[in-house]
Design an enzyme around this catalytic site. Structure first.
Site, PDB file in Angstrom:
ATOM      1  N   HIS A  93     -46.006  18.986  50.205  1.00 26.45           N
ATOM      2  CA  HIS A  93     -44.829  19.554  49.527  1.00 26.45           C
ATOM      3  C   HIS A  93     -45.123  20.902  48.874  1.00 26.45           C
ATOM      4  O   HIS A  93     -44.358  21.348  48.020  1.00 26.45           O
ATOM      5  CB  HIS A  93     -44.279  18.563  48.492  1.00 26.45           C
TER       6      HIS A  93
ATOM      7  N   GLY B 197     -50.678   5.842  44.051  1.00 25.92           N
ATOM      8  CA  GLY B 197     -49.769   6.454  43.079  1.00 25.92           C
ATOM      9  C   GLY B 197     -48.524   7.075  43.662  1.00 25.92           C
ATOM     10  O   GLY B 197     -48.108   8.157  43.222  1.00 25.92           O
ATOM     11  N   THR B 198     -47.915   6.402  44.641  1.00 23.51           N
ATOM     12  CA  THR B 198     -46.632   6.912  45.131  1.00 23.51           C
ATOM     13  C   THR B 198     -45.613   5.780  45.195  1.00 23.51           C
ATOM     14  O   THR B 198     -45.932   4.659  45.527  1.00 23.51           O
ATOM     15  CB  THR B 198     -46.762   7.597  46.513  1.00 23.51           C
ATOM     16  N   SER B 199     -44.365   6.139  44.875  1.00 21.14           N
ATOM     17  CA  SER B 199     -43.281   5.150  44.931  1.00 21.14           C
ATOM     18  C   SER B 199     -42.825   4.927  46.368  1.00 21.14           C
ATOM     19  O   SER B 199     -41.980   4.078  46.626  1.00 21.14           O
ATOM     20  CB  SER B 199     -42.095   5.639  44.098  1.00 21.14           C
TER      21      SER B 199
ATOM     22  N   CYS C 293     -38.290  39.910  45.259  1.00 26.27           N
ATOM     23  CA  CYS C 293     -39.191  40.217  46.367  1.00 26.27           C
ATOM     24  C   CYS C 293     -39.386  41.719  46.491  1.00 26.27           C
ATOM     25  O   CYS C 293     -38.405  42.480  46.521  1.00 26.27           O
ATOM     26  CB  CYS C 293     -38.589  39.669  47.657  1.00 26.27           C
TER      27      CYS C 293
ATOM     28  N   PRO D  12     -49.691   0.540  39.767  1.00 29.65           N
ATOM     29  CA  PRO D  12     -49.401  -0.529  38.803  1.00 29.65           C
ATOM     30  C   PRO D  12     -48.150  -1.337  39.183  1.00 29.65           C
ATOM     31  O   PRO D  12     -48.017  -2.503  38.829  1.00 29.65           O
ATOM     32  CB  PRO D  12     -49.152   0.221  37.485  1.00 29.65           C
ATOM     33  N   ASP D  13     -47.256  -0.675  39.924  1.00 25.25           N
ATOM     34  CA  ASP D  13     -45.999  -1.347  40.311  1.00 25.25           C
ATOM     35  C   ASP D  13     -45.940  -1.592  41.811  1.00 25.25           C
ATOM     36  O   ASP D  13     -46.636  -0.941  42.585  1.00 25.25           O
ATOM     37  CB  ASP D  13     -44.783  -0.460  39.932  1.00 25.25           C
TER      38      ASP D  13
HETATM   39  C1  BV8 Z   1     -36.972  16.465  54.997  1.00 27.97           C
HETATM   40  C2  BV8 Z   1     -41.782  19.108  45.809  1.00 27.97           C
HETATM   41  C3  BV8 Z   1     -36.060  17.096  57.072  1.00 27.97           C
HETATM   42  C4  BV8 Z   1     -40.957  19.802  44.821  1.00 27.97           C
HETATM   43  C5  BV8 Z   1     -40.700  17.047  46.505  1.00 27.97           C
HETATM   44  C6  BV8 Z   1     -30.186  13.980  52.300  1.00 27.97           C
HETATM   45  C7  BV8 Z   1     -30.281  15.341  52.568  1.00 27.97           C
HETATM   46  C8  BV8 Z   1     -31.490  15.927  52.933  1.00 27.97           C
HETATM   47  C9  BV8 Z   1     -32.623  15.132  53.030  1.00 27.97           C
HETATM   48  C10 BV8 Z   1     -32.515  13.778  52.750  1.00 27.97           C
HETATM   49  C11 BV8 Z   1     -31.317  13.196  52.403  1.00 27.97           C
HETATM   50  N1  BV8 Z   1     -31.534  11.869  52.187  1.00 27.97           N
HETATM   51  C12 BV8 Z   1     -32.843  11.599  52.391  1.00 27.97           C
HETATM   52  C13 BV8 Z   1     -33.444  12.740  52.748  1.00 27.97           C
HETATM   53  C14 BV8 Z   1     -34.825  12.909  53.044  1.00 27.97           C
HETATM   54  C15 BV8 Z   1     -35.478  13.345  51.734  1.00 27.97           C
HETATM   55  C16 BV8 Z   1     -35.860  12.074  51.003  1.00 27.97           C
HETATM   56  O1  BV8 Z   1     -36.807  11.421  51.393  1.00 27.97           O
HETATM   57  N2  BV8 Z   1     -35.131  11.766  49.919  1.00 27.97           N
HETATM   58  C17 BV8 Z   1     -35.442  10.563  49.167  1.00 27.97           C
HETATM   59  C18 BV8 Z   1     -35.144  10.795  47.677  1.00 27.97           C
HETATM   60  C19 BV8 Z   1     -34.627   9.406  49.745  1.00 27.97           C
HETATM   61  N3  BV8 Z   1     -36.652  14.103  52.120  1.00 27.97           N
HETATM   62  C20 BV8 Z   1     -36.563  15.430  52.261  1.00 27.97           C
HETATM   63  O2  BV8 Z   1     -35.580  16.088  52.033  1.00 27.97           O
HETATM   64  C21 BV8 Z   1     -37.840  16.080  52.786  1.00 27.97           C
HETATM   65  N4  BV8 Z   1     -37.494  16.943  53.878  1.00 27.97           N
HETATM   66  O3  BV8 Z   1     -36.687  15.312  55.165  1.00 27.97           O
HETATM   67  O4  BV8 Z   1     -36.778  17.465  55.933  1.00 27.97           O
HETATM   68  C22 BV8 Z   1     -34.618  17.357  56.734  1.00 27.97           C
HETATM   69  C23 BV8 Z   1     -34.199  18.663  56.650  1.00 27.97           C
HETATM   70  C24 BV8 Z   1     -32.846  18.897  56.398  1.00 27.97           C
HETATM   71  C25 BV8 Z   1     -31.945  17.829  56.196  1.00 27.97           C
HETATM   72  C26 BV8 Z   1     -32.409  16.515  56.242  1.00 27.97           C
HETATM   73  C27 BV8 Z   1     -33.754  16.282  56.506  1.00 27.97           C
HETATM   74  C28 BV8 Z   1     -38.493  16.917  51.702  1.00 27.97           C
HETATM   75  C29 BV8 Z   1     -39.026  16.013  50.630  1.00 27.97           C
HETATM   76  C30 BV8 Z   1     -39.866  16.833  49.679  1.00 27.97           C
HETATM   77  C31 BV8 Z   1     -39.142  16.984  48.367  1.00 27.97           C
HETATM   78  N5  BV8 Z   1     -40.019  17.664  47.409  1.00 27.97           N
HETATM   79  N6  BV8 Z   1     -41.508  17.685  45.681  1.00 27.97           N
HETATM   80  C32 BV8 Z   1     -41.481  19.578  43.439  1.00 27.97           C
HETATM   81  O5  BV8 Z   1     -42.453  18.813  43.236  1.00 27.97           O
HETATM   82  O6  BV8 Z   1     -40.901  20.190  42.541  1.00 27.97           O
HETATM   83  S1  BV8 Z   1     -40.592  15.360  46.429  1.00 27.97           S
HETATM   84  C33 BV8 Z   1     -41.239  14.760  44.975  1.00 27.97           C
HETATM   85  O7  BV8 Z   1     -41.172  13.322  45.083  1.00 27.97           O
HETATM   86  C34 BV8 Z   1     -42.694  15.058  44.744  1.00 27.97           C
HETATM   87  O8  BV8 Z   1     -43.328  15.778  45.758  1.00 27.97           O
HETATM   88  C35 BV8 Z   1     -43.300  13.686  44.656  1.00 27.97           C
HETATM   89  O9  BV8 Z   1     -44.599  13.676  45.032  1.00 27.97           O
HETATM   90  C36 BV8 Z   1     -42.430  12.989  45.609  1.00 27.97           C
HETATM   91  C37 BV8 Z   1     -42.528  11.520  45.714  1.00 27.97           C
HETATM   92  O10 BV8 Z   1     -42.637  10.994  44.443  1.00 27.97           O
HETATM   93  P1  BV8 Z   1     -44.014  10.265  44.065  1.00 27.97           P
HETATM   94  O11 BV8 Z   1     -45.137  11.226  44.281  1.00 27.97           O
HETATM   95  O12 BV8 Z   1     -44.104   8.974  44.769  1.00 27.97           O
HETATM   96  O13 BV8 Z   1     -43.827  10.087  42.524  1.00 27.97           O
HETATM   97  P2  BV8 Z   1     -42.897   9.001  41.797  1.00 27.97           P
HETATM   98  O14 BV8 Z   1     -42.713   9.453  40.383  1.00 27.97           O
HETATM   99  O15 BV8 Z   1     -41.697   8.702  42.643  1.00 27.97           O
HETATM  100  O16 BV8 Z   1     -43.791   7.677  41.807  1.00 27.97           O
HETATM  101  C38 BV8 Z   1     -44.989   7.644  41.061  1.00 27.97           C
HETATM  102  C39 BV8 Z   1     -45.677   6.363  41.430  1.00 27.97           C
HETATM  103  O17 BV8 Z   1     -46.932   6.325  40.760  1.00 27.97           O
HETATM  104  C40 BV8 Z   1     -44.908   5.117  40.988  1.00 27.97           C
HETATM  105  O18 BV8 Z   1     -44.925   4.180  42.061  1.00 27.97           O
HETATM  106  C41 BV8 Z   1     -45.719   4.594  39.803  1.00 27.97           C
HETATM  107  O19 BV8 Z   1     -45.700   3.179  39.748  1.00 27.97           O
HETATM  108  C42 BV8 Z   1     -47.086   5.070  40.137  1.00 27.97           C
HETATM  109  N7  BV8 Z   1     -47.963   5.292  38.984  1.00 27.97           N
HETATM  110  C43 BV8 Z   1     -47.629   5.619  37.703  1.00 27.97           C
HETATM  111  N8  BV8 Z   1     -48.748   5.762  36.965  1.00 27.97           N
HETATM  112  C44 BV8 Z   1     -49.801   5.527  37.799  1.00 27.97           C
HETATM  113  C45 BV8 Z   1     -49.306   5.228  39.077  1.00 27.97           C
HETATM  114  N9  BV8 Z   1     -50.104   4.943  40.117  1.00 27.97           N
HETATM  115  C46 BV8 Z   1     -51.438   4.957  39.890  1.00 27.97           C
HETATM  116  N10 BV8 Z   1     -51.988   5.232  38.686  1.00 27.97           N
HETATM  117  C47 BV8 Z   1     -51.210   5.518  37.626  1.00 27.97           C
HETATM  118  N11 BV8 Z   1     -51.766   5.784  36.435  1.00 27.97           N
HETATM  119 ZN    ZN Z   2     -38.012  38.988  50.614  1.00 25.43          ZN
END
Ligand code: BV8
Ligand code: ZN
Length: 266
Positions: A137, A213-215, A173, A240-241
């Site tokens: 990402h 560490g990803t949901s 830019c 953890p979850d």
């Molecule tokens: C794509 C960068 C093709 C920015 C991020 C409608 C329209 C368009 C697209 C979609 C749509 N519906 C669905 C989609 C696809 C969409 C998607 O998946 N949406 C989800 C919400 C359903 N995906 C996209 O759009 C991707 N592109 O598909 O392109 C396309 C093109 C055009 C049209 C359609 C499709 C792009 C996805 C990238 C988005 N950018 N981040 C920024 O960071 O500012 S995503 C963002 O969420 C972060 O990158 C993050 O990493 C990511 C996932 O979250 P997690 O890392 O898992 O973090 P989260 O908080 O959720 O979970 C933390 C976990 O850790 C938990 O489970 C917790 O229990 C655990 N935890 C907590 N503490 C600890 C721990 N584990 C271990 N130790 C601990 N101590």
């Molecule tokens: Zn430019």
């Protein structure tokens, strides 16, 4: 939270020890113990906003200042954070085990920082290459033009003064005058095909997928571990979850990355 049984840790360790090729997939949870808020966890990310509302091209088109305010806040926060024991253990794994590929959804750069620190300590000073992650990402500290895509290099956006800037004062830019934006992949944007291709190939070829560490909600990142399972590889989850991957895990370790990952790889 019940610590995972010693037997589960040992089972996971033996799968890792026996593996020729390992793909590690991390999310925001691996950085939680470094003080970086996760996206969907209790800490929430920022004010009342959800990532899906701000990390989109539409949000930037509507209110580029607000989006920059969020990223400037995150840059300032992450700059104060250090890699934790999980980042260092994963860097040691990648540097000591050929055939290990680190893949992250995180944009905080903490895996890369751990890679450089561990490489300097180990017998191969300076050569952190093998522990550098594939950043699915993008990079929070990268900046590029929203119009022509040109990399703008190091661009500092002050987290305080940004709150009172007008759109006309936002960074532009040098080549085309378009608005600059953080070098990350937003929702609705495609991932870099080269990075995604390399991550997919690593998952397809791995004997073990270590998911930390990803949901497992955001695609296509969340679908990578399934490639390892499809070829008969093992899935080890550290979280953890429970997540949508948990039911398919060969070993699901319910605990934090900082506590469990070093026990798995050292
Ligand atoms: C794509 C960068 C093709 C920015 C991020 C409608 C329209 C368009 C697209 C979609 C749509 N519906 C669905 C989609 C696809 C969409 C998607 O998946 N949406 C989800 C919400 C359903 N995906 C996209 O759009 C991707 N592109 O598909 O392109 C396309 C093109 C055009 C049209 C359609 C499709 C792009 C996805 C990238 C988005 N950018 N981040 C920024 O960071 O500012 S995503 C963002 O969420 C972060 O990158 C993050 O990493 C990511 C996932 O979250 P997690 O890392 O898992 O973090 P989260 O908080 O959720 O979970 C933390 C976990 O850790 C938990 O489970 C917790 O229990 C655990 N935890 C907590 N503490 C600890 C721990 N584990 C271990 N130790 C601990 N101590
Ligand atoms: Zn430019």
């Amino acid at each position: 939270m019940s610590d995972p049984t010693h037997a589960a840790i040992e089972r996971a360790r033996s799968l890792i020890d026996a593996a020729d090729r390992i793909v590690v997939l991390t999310g925001a949870g691996v950085s939680a113990e470094s003080g970086v808020p996760t996206f969907r966890g209790a800490g929430g990310l920022w004010k009342t906003f959800r990532a899906e509302e701000l990390a989109t091209p539409g949000a930037f088109a509507r209110d580029p200042r607000l989006v920059w305010e969020w990223y400037a806040w995150r840059r300032a926060l992450v700059s104060e954070c250090e890699p934790n024991a999980a980042h260092f253990a994963l860097a040691r794994l990648a540097l000591s085990r050929e055939g290990t590929t680190l893949v992250t959804q995180n944009v905080d750069g903490l895996h890369a920082r751990a890679a450089h620190e561990v490489a300097d300590e180990m017998a191969c000073p300076g050569d952190a290459t093998r522990a550098m992650p594939l950043e699915l990402h993008g990079d929070l500290f990268a900046t590029r033009c929203n119009d022509c895509g040109r990399d703008a290099g190091e661009v500092t956006v002050d987290a305080t003064s940004i709150t009172t800037k007008s759109v006309a004062e936002l960074p532009r830019c040098a080549r085309c005058g378009g608005l600059l934006r953080p070098g990350v992949v937003w929702f609705g944007e495609s991932l870099d095909p080269g990075v995604l291709g390399a991550a997919t190939a690593a998952a397809e070829g791995a004997d073990v997928a270590l998911v930390v560490g990803t949901s497992a909600l955001v695609h296509p990142a969340a679908g990578l571990a399934a490639h390892t399972l499809a070829r008969g590889g093992a899935l080890i989850e550290v979280n953890p979850d429970a997540t949508p991957l948990s039911d398919r895990a060969t070993v699901a370790l319910r605990g934090t990355a900082g506590a469990i990952v070093p026990a798995l790889v050292d």
